[in-house]
Design an enzyme around this catalytic site. Structure first.
Site, PDB file in Angstrom:
ATOM      1  N   GLY A  10       0.770  -1.158   0.069  1.00 20.45           N
ATOM      2  CA  GLY A  10       0.086   0.065  -0.181  1.00 20.45           C
ATOM      3  C   GLY A  10       1.075   1.147   0.182  1.00 20.45           C
ATOM      4  O   GLY A  10       1.527   1.540   0.968  1.00 20.45           O
ATOM      5  N   VAL A  14      -0.829   6.687   3.954  1.00 20.38           N
ATOM      6  CA  VAL A  14       0.050   6.321   5.169  1.00 20.38           C
ATOM      7  C   VAL A  14       1.308   5.603   4.528  1.00 20.38           C
ATOM      8  O   VAL A  14       2.274   5.856   5.222  1.00 20.38           O
ATOM      9  CB  VAL A  14      -0.835   5.382   5.871  1.00 20.38           C
ATOM     10  CG1 VAL A  14      -0.114   4.658   6.995  1.00 20.38           C
ATOM     11  CG2 VAL A  14      -2.074   6.326   6.492  1.00 20.38           C
ATOM     12  N   LEU A 219      -9.558   3.175  16.718  1.00 21.47           N
ATOM     13  CA  LEU A 219     -10.606   3.516  16.814  1.00 21.47           C
ATOM     14  C   LEU A 219     -11.144   4.599  17.539  1.00 21.47           C
ATOM     15  O   LEU A 219     -11.926   5.530  17.122  1.00 21.47           O
ATOM     16  CB  LEU A 219     -11.658   2.368  16.484  1.00 21.47           C
ATOM     17  CG  LEU A 219     -11.562   1.271  15.299  1.00 21.47           C
ATOM     18  CD1 LEU A 219     -12.399   0.287  15.638  1.00 21.47           C
ATOM     19  CD2 LEU A 219     -11.599   2.113  14.191  1.00 21.47           C
ATOM     20  N   ALA A 223     -12.586   8.544  17.027  1.00 22.77           N
ATOM     21  CA  ALA A 223     -13.690   8.956  17.509  1.00 22.77           C
ATOM     22  C   ALA A 223     -13.739  10.101  18.451  1.00 22.77           C
ATOM     23  O   ALA A 223     -14.549  10.949  18.409  1.00 22.77           O
ATOM     24  CB  ALA A 223     -14.444   7.521  18.326  1.00 22.77           C
ATOM     25  N   CYS A 274     -11.172   9.261   6.979  1.00 24.08           N
ATOM     26  CA  CYS A 274     -10.990   8.095   8.101  1.00 24.08           C
ATOM     27  C   CYS A 274     -12.138   8.371   9.125  1.00 24.08           C
ATOM     28  O   CYS A 274     -12.722   7.432   9.911  1.00 24.08           O
ATOM     29  CB  CYS A 274      -9.730   7.997   8.674  1.00 24.08           C
ATOM     30  SG  CYS A 274      -8.350   7.414   7.636  1.00 24.08           S
ATOM     31  N   PHE A 336      -9.935  18.538   2.061  1.00 26.23           N
ATOM     32  CA  PHE A 336     -11.008  18.505   3.089  1.00 26.23           C
ATOM     33  C   PHE A 336     -10.327  19.249   4.374  1.00 26.23           C
ATOM     34  O   PHE A 336     -10.799  19.474   5.582  1.00 26.23           O
ATOM     35  CB  PHE A 336     -11.040  16.968   3.731  1.00 26.23           C
ATOM     36  CG  PHE A 336      -9.949  16.441   4.245  1.00 26.23           C
ATOM     37  CD1 PHE A 336      -8.889  15.671   3.763  1.00 26.23           C
ATOM     38  CD2 PHE A 336      -9.904  16.005   5.504  1.00 26.23           C
ATOM     39  CE1 PHE A 336      -7.710  14.993   4.102  1.00 26.23           C
ATOM     40  CE2 PHE A 336      -8.743  15.580   6.385  1.00 26.23           C
ATOM     41  CZ  PHE A 336      -7.717  15.144   5.497  1.00 26.23           C
TER      42      PHE A 336
HETATM   43  P1  NAD Z   1      -4.869   4.947   0.503  1.00 24.15           P
HETATM   44  O1  NAD Z   1      -6.168   4.670  -0.425  1.00 24.15           O
HETATM   45  O2  NAD Z   1      -4.203   6.176   0.216  1.00 24.15           O
HETATM   46  O3  NAD Z   1      -3.728   3.856   0.177  1.00 24.15           O
HETATM   47  C1  NAD Z   1      -4.003   2.271   0.160  1.00 24.15           C
HETATM   48  C2  NAD Z   1      -3.210   1.889  -1.123  1.00 24.15           C
HETATM   49  O4  NAD Z   1      -3.217   0.513  -1.088  1.00 24.15           O
HETATM   50  C3  NAD Z   1      -4.004   2.161  -2.481  1.00 24.15           C
HETATM   51  O5  NAD Z   1      -2.751   2.876  -3.275  1.00 24.15           O
HETATM   52  C4  NAD Z   1      -4.150   0.788  -3.079  1.00 24.15           C
HETATM   53  O6  NAD Z   1      -4.004   0.809  -4.345  1.00 24.15           O
HETATM   54  C5  NAD Z   1      -3.327  -0.220  -2.408  1.00 24.15           C
HETATM   55  N1  NAD Z   1      -3.842  -1.534  -2.382  1.00 24.15           N
HETATM   56  C6  NAD Z   1      -4.899  -1.938  -2.012  1.00 24.15           C
HETATM   57  N2  NAD Z   1      -4.881  -3.380  -2.056  1.00 24.15           N
HETATM   58  C7  NAD Z   1      -3.732  -3.771  -2.352  1.00 24.15           C
HETATM   59  C8  NAD Z   1      -3.087  -4.966  -2.633  1.00 24.15           C
HETATM   60  N3  NAD Z   1      -3.840  -5.967  -2.519  1.00 24.15           N
HETATM   61  N4  NAD Z   1      -1.643  -4.994  -2.812  1.00 24.15           N
HETATM   62  C9  NAD Z   1      -1.057  -4.005  -2.943  1.00 24.15           C
HETATM   63  N5  NAD Z   1      -1.632  -2.550  -2.591  1.00 24.15           N
HETATM   64  C10 NAD Z   1      -2.772  -2.425  -2.573  1.00 24.15           C
HETATM   65  O7  NAD Z   1      -5.177   4.893   1.668  1.00 24.15           O
HETATM   66  P2  NAD Z   1      -4.602   5.624   3.045  1.00 24.15           P
HETATM   67  O8  NAD Z   1      -4.992   6.701   3.261  1.00 24.15           O
HETATM   68  O9  NAD Z   1      -2.897   5.354   3.029  1.00 24.15           O
HETATM   69  O10 NAD Z   1      -4.910   4.528   4.404  1.00 24.15           O
HETATM   70  C11 NAD Z   1      -4.437   3.399   4.335  1.00 24.15           C
HETATM   71  C12 NAD Z   1      -5.033   2.883   5.745  1.00 24.15           C
HETATM   72  O11 NAD Z   1      -4.425   3.660   6.993  1.00 24.15           O
HETATM   73  C13 NAD Z   1      -6.676   2.813   5.989  1.00 24.15           C
HETATM   74  O12 NAD Z   1      -6.799   1.984   6.765  1.00 24.15           O
HETATM   75  C14 NAD Z   1      -6.719   4.207   6.851  1.00 24.15           C
HETATM   76  O13 NAD Z   1      -7.868   4.262   7.659  1.00 24.15           O
HETATM   77  C15 NAD Z   1      -5.514   4.240   7.690  1.00 24.15           C
HETATM   78  N6  NAD Z   1      -5.034   5.547   8.069  1.00 24.15           N
HETATM   79  C16 NAD Z   1      -4.933   6.605   7.059  1.00 24.15           C
HETATM   80  C17 NAD Z   1      -4.548   7.748   7.532  1.00 24.15           C
HETATM   81  C18 NAD Z   1      -4.553   9.021   6.498  1.00 24.15           C
HETATM   82  O14 NAD Z   1      -4.445  10.273   7.295  1.00 24.15           O
HETATM   83  N7  NAD Z   1      -5.135   8.711   5.433  1.00 24.15           N
HETATM   84  C19 NAD Z   1      -3.989   7.972   8.791  1.00 24.15           C
HETATM   85  C20 NAD Z   1      -4.035   6.945   9.748  1.00 24.15           C
HETATM   86  C21 NAD Z   1      -4.386   5.603   9.325  1.00 24.15           C
HETATM   87  C1  UGA Z   2      -7.363  12.259  11.205  1.00 24.51           C
HETATM   88  C2  UGA Z   2      -6.647  12.316  12.748  1.00 24.51           C
HETATM   89  O1  UGA Z   2      -6.183  13.537  13.076  1.00 24.51           O
HETATM   90  C3  UGA Z   2      -5.157  11.471  12.822  1.00 24.51           C
HETATM   91  O2  UGA Z   2      -4.736  11.410  14.060  1.00 24.51           O
HETATM   92  C4  UGA Z   2      -5.441   9.991  12.318  1.00 24.51           C
HETATM   93  O3  UGA Z   2      -4.319   9.272  12.106  1.00 24.51           O
HETATM   94  C5  UGA Z   2      -6.166  10.304  11.121  1.00 24.51           C
HETATM   95  O4  UGA Z   2      -7.403  10.783  10.796  1.00 24.51           O
HETATM   96  C6  UGA Z   2      -6.658   8.806  10.251  1.00 24.51           C
HETATM   97  O5  UGA Z   2      -6.934   7.898  10.914  1.00 24.51           O
HETATM   98  O6  UGA Z   2      -6.900   8.908   8.937  1.00 24.51           O
HETATM   99  P1  UGA Z   2      -6.851  13.652   9.171  1.00 24.51           P
HETATM  100  O7  UGA Z   2      -8.030  13.213   8.597  1.00 24.51           O
HETATM  101  O8  UGA Z   2      -5.595  13.741   8.323  1.00 24.51           O
HETATM  102  O9  UGA Z   2      -6.325  12.814  10.695  1.00 24.51           O
HETATM  103  O10 UGA Z   2      -6.814  15.138   9.431  1.00 24.51           O
HETATM  104  P2  UGA Z   2      -7.427  15.959  10.761  1.00 24.51           P
HETATM  105  O11 UGA Z   2      -6.605  17.054  11.120  1.00 24.51           O
HETATM  106  O12 UGA Z   2      -7.813  15.385  11.834  1.00 24.51           O
HETATM  107  O13 UGA Z   2      -8.839  16.458  10.047  1.00 24.51           O
HETATM  108  C7  UGA Z   2      -9.962  15.659  10.186  1.00 24.51           C
HETATM  109  C8  UGA Z   2     -11.158  16.797   9.599  1.00 24.51           C
HETATM  110  O14 UGA Z   2     -11.548  17.464  10.702  1.00 24.51           O
HETATM  111  C9  UGA Z   2     -10.549  17.837   8.515  1.00 24.51           C
HETATM  112  O15 UGA Z   2     -11.850  18.120   7.906  1.00 24.51           O
HETATM  113  C10 UGA Z   2     -10.525  19.158   9.439  1.00 24.51           C
HETATM  114  O16 UGA Z   2     -10.812  20.319   9.001  1.00 24.51           O
HETATM  115  C11 UGA Z   2     -11.381  18.997  10.506  1.00 24.51           C
HETATM  116  N1  UGA Z   2     -11.113  19.649  11.648  1.00 24.51           N
HETATM  117  C12 UGA Z   2     -10.200  19.461  12.479  1.00 24.51           C
HETATM  118  C13 UGA Z   2     -12.173  20.581  12.185  1.00 24.51           C
HETATM  119  O17 UGA Z   2     -13.373  20.748  11.776  1.00 24.51           O
HETATM  120  N2  UGA Z   2     -11.799  21.045  13.423  1.00 24.51           N
HETATM  121  C14 UGA Z   2     -10.736  20.891  14.331  1.00 24.51           C
HETATM  122  O18 UGA Z   2     -10.497  21.533  15.244  1.00 24.51           O
HETATM  123  C15 UGA Z   2      -9.786  20.003  13.620  1.00 24.51           C
END
Ligand code: NAD
Ligand code: UGA
Length: 469
Positions: A10, A14, A219, A223, A274, A336
């Site tokens: 992936g 992340v 989670l 939340a 998320c 966002f």
């Molecule tokens: P993303 O969609 O940006 O990236 C996921 C990648 O995985 C994609 O590029 C997809 O093509 C790839 N993928 C899917 N199936 C695959 C496979 N079988 N083999 C190889 N590649 C594969 O997602 P993301 O935002 O990086 O989030 C990934 C996870 O991390 C999610 O569970 C999300 O909840 C969690 N997370 C995201 C954030 C964030 O800020 N985006 C922060 C913390 C946790």
């Molecule tokens: C959020 C968490 O902050 C991360 O810790 C977590 O790892 C991640 O989700 C995840 O699991 O994906 P992210 O969604 O990237 O991170 O960004 P945030 O800064 O949390 O903002 C989320 C949304 O809340 C945005 O739309 C932002 O504008 C909004 N927000 C944030 C508000 O409306 N008010 C605030 O005070 C803060």
């Protein structure tokens, strides 16, 4: 066992930044980031470092330093997995759209597919790390897949190591995390992963728990954060009808050291990939466990968020005399939040769709989001501004992309600030009084403008959680 080669399945928001930072901090490790999306891998390998698939301040500089040294982006799953001593699974875990749990439960198909590839291609002892955000007990499923029909030579240890980075701040969060969480049963494997982080994270920030506490803590953290936003947004609406000011209220509330200042900014609603998905997942898990009151409690956080998005849409329509037909509405900001090019679950999406239903002439500006991303999510192409005739507006409104703030605001009847980008804080509204259609409106859904700038202005001004002029 010594860790030398790491694979990350992936290469998204992340996997990409996290592995880039590990590669930078651990020069002795070789890191292979794999993805089934070849276009994404090509983009990570792009010669032009401003075109990486993820925009994060500071990311491109590190990729430039490490790429093809000890950080490799590849679509060769087999080779990357078979070499690896440790495999991070960092694939997407979206909400299920069909079948049992549709609309709430997480879809684990990408996790399962990854686990099956690990089982097929891995060699010897391999530590498998859940990096994605997952339902509690997912490690059980991965263990199950990895324990059946394998030869004696393959051995697996499963760890949970959820990621807490927030987009737009990912590099800073990765370099200076509040905590690193490692859940597992195999203490040797836990320490091998901890040793990687110890290259730059102080030991007292590394928290070890069992697998299920680790999965649930992720989670729960999301939340709690989302709950604070819904709380402050609910009070912003009350401020608007009472004359109280949300900025003052959140400052005073946050000054209580037990509460703290962060995550108390009112907004058009939280977006991002998320918060909604993870809370829906929590709601589903609680309801499936017979805990209806707990499920209802957390579900309310999402309901308030949806209400907030609708509330802003309704008030824009109302302030513009209940009709938007043929009115140009400038939408400033489509990501966002600021400092990211991610538009997943952005409040701007629903707002734009709703305003198009009102037959408005929408112009969108965002400093980092590509027009093609917006077209994809809205399911329609941008119209050519040269060929649009205001009087012959179709039934679906019109949609144009503005390359700069100036063209977005020119002849607009209203401007809606949706993302808190720095450049929007600097707009000289006095100048636009003459360029926008009067009586024009400025809607500040992020509370980034100064009310006094509109005191002697012909422009009407609405600000979230504040009185309306
Ligand atoms: P993303 O969609 O940006 O990236 C996921 C990648 O995985 C994609 O590029 C997809 O093509 C790839 N993928 C899917 N199936 C695959 C496979 N079988 N083999 C190889 N590649 C594969 O997602 P993301 O935002 O990086 O989030 C990934 C996870 O991390 C999610 O569970 C999300 O909840 C969690 N997370 C995201 C954030 C964030 O800020 N985006 C922060 C913390 C946790
Ligand atoms: C959020 C968490 O902050 C991360 O810790 C977590 O790892 C991640 O989700 C995840 O699991 O994906 P992210 O969604 O990237 O991170 O960004 P945030 O800064 O949390 O903002 C989320 C949304 O809340 C945005 O739309 C932002 O504008 C909004 N927000 C944030 C508000 O409306 N008010 C605030 O005070 C803060």
């Amino acid at each position: 066992m010594k860790i030398k080669n790491i694979c990350c399945i992936g290469a998204g928001y992340v996997g990409g930044p996290t592995m880039t930072v590990i590669a930078d901090k651990c020069p002795k490790l070789n890191i292979y980031v794999v993805d089934i999306d070849i276009e994404k891998i090509n983009a990570w390998n792009n010669k032009d470092f401003s075109s990486l698939p993820v925009y994060e301040p500071g990311l491109a500089e590190i990729v430039k330093r490490k790429r093809n040294k000890n950080l490799f982006f590849t679509d060769d799953l087999k080779k990357s997995i078979s070499k690896a001593d440790m495999i991070f699974i960092s694939v997407n875990t979206p909400t299920k759209t069909e079948g049992i749990g549709a609309g709430e439960a997480s879809d684990l198909k990408y996790i399962e597919a990854s686990a099956r590839k690990v089982k097929e291609y891995s060699k010897g002892k391999t530590i498998v790390v859940e990096k994605s955000t997952l339902p509690v007990k997912t490690a059980e499923m991965i263990k199950n897949i990895l324990s059946k029909d394998i030869n004696d030579e393959k051995k697996f240890s499963i760890l949970s190591n959820p990621e807490f980075l927030s987009e737009g701040n990912a590099i800073e969060d990765l370099l200076n995390p509040d905590r690193v969480l490692i859940g597992g049963e195999d203490s040797h494997a836990i320490e091998l992963l901890a040793d990687i982080y110890k290259n730059w994270v102080p030991e007292d920030k590394i928290v070890r728990t069992n697998l299920w506490s680790s999965e649930l803590s992720k989670l729960a953290s999301n939340a709690f954060l989302a709950q604070r936003i819904s709380s402050i947004n609910s009070l912003a609406a009350f401020c608007e009808v009472t004359g109280a000011n949300i900025q003052d209220v959140s400052k005073v509330v946050g000054l209580d050291s037990r509460i703290g200042q962060s995550f108390l900014k009112s907004s058009p609603g939280f977006g991002g990939s998320c918060f909604k998905k993870d809370i829906l997942n929590l709601v589903y898990l609680c309801r499936s466990s017979g805990l209806n009151e707990v499920a209802n409690y957390w579900e309310q956080v999402i309901k308030v968020n949806e209400w907030q998005k609708n509330r802003i849409y309704s008030l824009v329509v109302k302030k513009l005399f209940n009709t938007l037909a043929n009115k140009k509405i400038a939408i400033l900001g489509f990501s966002f939040k600021a400092n990211t090019n991610d538009i997943r679950e952005s409040p701007s999406i629903d707002l734009t769709k709703n305003l198009l239903l009102e037959k408005a002439l929408i112009s969108i500006h965002d400093p980092k989001v590509q027009p093609s991303q917006i077209e994809k999510v809205l399911g329609r192409r941008f119209d050519n501004p040269q060929t649009i005739n205001k009087d012959t507006n179709s039934n679906n409104g019109t949609l144009t992309y503005a390359n700069n703030i100036d063209s977005c605001l020119l002849n607009a009847d209203a401007a809606i600030i949706m993302t808190e980008w720095d450049e929007y804080k600097k707009i000289k509204w006095k100048f636009y009084e003459k360029k926008m259609n009067m009586p024009g409106w400025v809607f500040d859904t992020r509370y980034i403008l100064k009310e006094e700038d509109f005191a002697n202005s012909d422009l009407n001004f609405w600000q979230i959680g504040n009185v309306s002029k």
